[in-house]
Design a protein around this motif. Structure first.
Motif, PDB file in Angstrom:
ATOM      1  N   GLY A  59     -41.123 -35.042   3.077  1.00 26.15           N
ATOM      2  CA  GLY A  59     -40.207 -35.264   4.198  1.00 26.15           C
ATOM      3  C   GLY A  59     -39.525 -36.613   4.073  1.00 26.15           C
ATOM      4  N   ILE A  60     -39.718 -37.470   5.037  1.00 27.01           N
ATOM      5  CA  ILE A  60     -39.160 -38.825   5.011  1.00 27.01           C
ATOM      6  C   ILE A  60     -39.928 -39.653   3.993  1.00 27.01           C
ATOM      7  N   ASP A  61     -39.246 -40.198   2.982  1.00 26.24           N
ATOM      8  CA  ASP A  61     -39.965 -40.908   1.928  1.00 26.24           C
ATOM      9  C   ASP A  61     -40.353 -42.319   2.362  1.00 26.24           C
ATOM     10  N   GLY A  62     -41.196 -42.936   1.540  1.00 20.72           N
ATOM     11  CA  GLY A  62     -41.753 -44.241   1.889  1.00 20.72           C
ATOM     12  C   GLY A  62     -40.711 -45.336   2.010  1.00 20.72           C
ATOM     13  N   MET A  63     -39.680 -45.297   1.174  1.00 17.41           N
ATOM     14  CA  MET A  63     -38.657 -46.344   1.247  1.00 17.41           C
ATOM     15  C   MET A  63     -37.911 -46.272   2.579  1.00 17.41           C
ATOM     16  N   THR A  64     -37.674 -45.072   3.060  1.00 14.28           N
ATOM     17  CA  THR A  64     -37.009 -44.913   4.353  1.00 14.28           C
ATOM     18  C   THR A  64     -37.908 -45.422   5.479  1.00 14.28           C
ATOM     19  N   VAL A  65     -39.204 -45.138   5.369  1.00 14.58           N
ATOM     20  CA  VAL A  65     -40.162 -45.649   6.359  1.00 14.58           C
ATOM     21  C   VAL A  65     -40.121 -47.175   6.387  1.00 14.58           C
ATOM     22  N   LEU A  66     -40.138 -47.790   5.204  1.00 23.10           N
ATOM     23  CA  LEU A  66     -40.129 -49.249   5.121  1.00 23.10           C
ATOM     24  C   LEU A  66     -38.857 -49.836   5.733  1.00 23.10           C
ATOM     25  N   LYS A  67     -37.717 -49.268   5.395  1.00 22.50           N
ATOM     26  CA  LYS A  67     -36.454 -49.791   5.918  1.00 22.50           C
ATOM     27  C   LYS A  67     -36.375 -49.628   7.440  1.00 22.50           C
ATOM     28  N   SER A  68     -36.909 -48.515   7.943  1.00 30.97           N
ATOM     29  CA  SER A  68     -36.942 -48.295   9.394  1.00 30.97           C
ATOM     30  C   SER A  68     -37.834 -49.321  10.071  1.00 30.97           C
ATOM     31  N   LEU A  69     -38.998 -49.589   9.477  1.00 31.83           N
ATOM     32  CA  LEU A  69     -39.918 -50.584  10.037  1.00 31.83           C
ATOM     33  C   LEU A  69     -39.268 -51.958  10.085  1.00 31.83           C
ATOM     34  N   ARG A  70     -38.627 -52.357   8.994  1.00 36.40           N
ATOM     35  CA  ARG A  70     -38.045 -53.700   8.930  1.00 36.40           C
ATOM     36  C   ARG A  70     -36.844 -53.857   9.864  1.00 36.40           C
ATOM     37  N   GLY A  71     -36.308 -52.755  10.346  1.00 40.12           N
ATOM     38  CA  GLY A  71     -35.218 -52.836  11.317  1.00 40.12           C
ATOM     39  C   GLY A  71     -35.683 -52.660  12.747  1.00 40.12           C
ATOM     40  N   SER A  72     -37.003 -52.628  12.948  1.00 35.89           N
ATOM     41  CA  SER A  72     -37.559 -52.380  14.278  1.00 35.89           C
ATOM     42  C   SER A  72     -38.158 -53.651  14.871  1.00 35.89           C
ATOM     43  N   PRO A  73     -38.593 -53.618  16.144  1.00 32.28           N
ATOM     44  CA  PRO A  73     -39.242 -54.790  16.747  1.00 32.28           C
ATOM     45  C   PRO A  73     -40.547 -55.173  16.052  1.00 32.28           C
ATOM     46  N   LYS A  74     -41.114 -54.272  15.251  1.00 34.55           N
ATOM     47  CA  LYS A  74     -42.373 -54.553  14.548  1.00 34.55           C
ATOM     48  C   LYS A  74     -42.123 -54.945  13.096  1.00 34.55           C
ATOM     49  N   LYS A  75     -40.979 -55.559  12.862  1.00 33.34           N
ATOM     50  CA  LYS A  75     -40.535 -55.851  11.504  1.00 33.34           C
ATOM     51  C   LYS A  75     -41.423 -56.841  10.757  1.00 33.34           C
ATOM     52  N   GLU A  76     -42.280 -57.600  11.483  1.00 32.73           N
ATOM     53  CA  GLU A  76     -43.116 -58.605  10.830  1.00 32.73           C
ATOM     54  C   GLU A  76     -44.423 -58.034  10.305  1.00 32.73           C
ATOM     55  N   THR A  77     -44.731 -56.766  10.563  1.00 31.61           N
ATOM     56  CA  THR A  77     -45.991 -56.185  10.103  1.00 31.61           C
ATOM     57  C   THR A  77     -46.069 -56.240   8.581  1.00 31.61           C
ATOM     58  N   PRO A  78     -47.158 -56.785   8.022  1.00 32.46           N
ATOM     59  CA  PRO A  78     -47.279 -56.839   6.558  1.00 32.46           C
ATOM     60  C   PRO A  78     -47.344 -55.445   5.941  1.00 32.46           C
ATOM     61  N   VAL A  79     -46.676 -55.280   4.804  1.00 31.55           N
ATOM     62  CA  VAL A  79     -46.638 -53.993   4.110  1.00 31.55           C
ATOM     63  C   VAL A  79     -46.882 -54.205   2.620  1.00 31.55           C
ATOM     64  N   ILE A  80     -47.811 -53.427   2.066  1.00 30.89           N
ATOM     65  CA  ILE A  80     -47.968 -53.345   0.614  1.00 30.89           C
ATOM     66  C   ILE A  80     -47.627 -51.921   0.189  1.00 30.89           C
ATOM     67  N   ILE A  81     -46.720 -51.794  -0.756  1.00 29.24           N
ATOM     68  CA  ILE A  81     -46.404 -50.497  -1.337  1.00 29.24           C
ATOM     69  C   ILE A  81     -47.456 -50.148  -2.382  1.00 29.24           C
ATOM     70  N   MET A  82     -47.980 -48.913  -2.330  1.00 28.84           N
ATOM     71  CA  MET A  82     -48.899 -48.389  -3.339  1.00 28.84           C
ATOM     72  C   MET A  82     -48.241 -47.151  -3.937  1.00 28.84           C
ATOM     73  N   THR A  83     -47.897 -47.185  -5.212  1.00 27.75           N
ATOM     74  CA  THR A  83     -47.117 -46.090  -5.772  1.00 27.75           C
ATOM     75  C   THR A  83     -47.337 -45.962  -7.271  1.00 27.75           C
ATOM     76  N   ALA A  84     -47.037 -44.767  -7.793  1.00 29.90           N
ATOM     77  CA  ALA A  84     -47.077 -44.562  -9.239  1.00 29.90           C
ATOM     78  C   ALA A  84     -45.768 -44.985  -9.905  1.00 29.90           C
ATOM     79  N   ARG A  85     -44.763 -45.317  -9.109  1.00 24.59           N
ATOM     80  CA  ARG A  85     -43.472 -45.718  -9.672  1.00 24.59           C
ATOM     81  C   ARG A  85     -43.581 -47.148 -10.198  1.00 24.59           C
ATOM     82  N   ASP A  86     -43.545 -47.285 -11.517  1.00 27.36           N
ATOM     83  CA  ASP A  86     -43.791 -48.599 -12.112  1.00 27.36           C
ATOM     84  C   ASP A  86     -42.554 -49.215 -12.765  1.00 27.36           C
TER      85      ASP A  86
END
Length: 224
Positions: free
Chosen positions: A56-83
Motif C-alpha cells: 500500500g503506502i510505502d515507507g518513503m511516503t510514510v516518512l515524508k508525511s511524518l516530517r510534514g506533521s506536528p510530530k515531525k521531530e520523532t526520531p526515525v531509523i529506516i530498516m531496508t534491503a535497499r542498499d
C-alpha cells in the motif's frame, strides 16, 4: 519509551520486537503504511523504525508525511534491503535520522538508536522531574533531588515512574498505569502496579508516590 515498528515481514518484526522489549522498550507494530500513519496520528512515539518496502503506502511516503506533521521531530531509523547510494541519500534527505541495511545485527540497531537519542538529547531534556524525584531517560535510573545516590530501575519500574513524572499532580488510574507497563496483548497481573509502587517507594522513599484512595496514584508537583 514507546517504539513504533513498521515492518511487513513477520519474522523480522518478531525478532526486532523481542530484542527491543528485552532492552526495556515498549513496542507497537504496523505491517503497512496506512496502519502506520493512523497509529502515528493517534499516539505519541519516542522512536519509529521504518521499513521502506511496505504494502500500500510505502515507507518513503510514510516518512515524508511524518516530517510534514506536528510530530515531525520523532526520531526515525529506516530498516531496508535497499542498499543503493541513491536510496540512502533519498531516505536521509527525506528526514530519516539513520539508515540501516538488512540483514543487520540487533546490537547494531540498538546502538544506532542510542546514538540518535544522544544527538536528540543535545537539544531536548534528558530527564523527567517533579522537583522531588529525577528520572534519567537514557540511563533508566532515578534519584531524589539533591541526593548523590542514584538507583537503577527495572524496565517496568521505569515505565511506571516515567508515566507519573510526565504529569506531576495528575492522578493516574491502575488501568492507565497497566497500559504503560504492559505490551499490547499482555495480560496484566492483578497486583503488578501495587508491587511496582511498593518497590519504587523502597528505593526512593515512601512519600515519593502518593495513593489517592479509589482513584489511583500520583507524584506531587515540586519546585523545579
Amino acid at each position: 519509551m514507546k517504539v513504533l515498528l513498521i515492518e511487513d515481514d513477520p519474522l523480522i518484526a518478531q525478532a526486532v520486537k523481542s530484542s527491543l522489549i528485552d532492552d526495556a522498550y515498549v513496542v507497537e507494530t504496523a505491517t503497512n503504511g496506512t496502519d502506520a500513519l493512523s497509529l502515528i496520528a493517534l499516539q505519541e512515539y519516542g522512536f519509529i523504525l521504518l521499513d521502506l518496502g511496505l504494502p500500500g503506502i510505502d515507507g518513503m511516503t510514510v516518512l515524508k508525511s511524518l516530517r510534514g506533521s506536528p510530530k515531525k521531530e520523532t526520531p526515525v531509523i529506516i530498516m531496508t534491503a535497499r542498499d543503493g547510494l541513491n536510496d540512502r541519500l533519498e531516505g536521509l534527505d527525506a528526514g530519516a535520522d539513520d539508515y540501516l541495511v538488512k540483514p543487520f545485527h540487533m546490537s547494531e540497531l540498538l546502538a544506532r538508536m542510542r546514538a540518535v537519542l544522544r544527538r536528540k538529547a543535545q537539544s531536548v531534556v534528558n530527564t523527567l522531574s517533579n522537583g522531588v524525584v529525577t528520572l534519567n531517560i537514557q540511563e533508566k535510573t532515578a534519584k531524589i533531588v539533591d541526593s548523590d545516590e542514584t538507583v537503577a530501575l527495572s524496565k517496568r519500574e521505569y515505565a511506571l515512574l516515567a508515566a507519573l513524572l510526565a504529569r506531576p499532580g495528575a492522578i493516574l488510574s491502575k488501568r492507565t498505569l497497566e497500559e504503560r507497563i504492559y505490551e499490547p496483548g499482555e495480560e496484566p497481573e492483578s497486583n503488578a502496579v501495587e508491587y511496582l509502587i511498593h518497590s519504587l517507594r523502597k528505593k526512593l522513599g515512601s512519600a515519593t508516590i502518593k495513593n489517592v484512595r479509589g482513584l489511583g496514584w500520583m507524584v506531587a508537583k515540586g519546585h523545579l
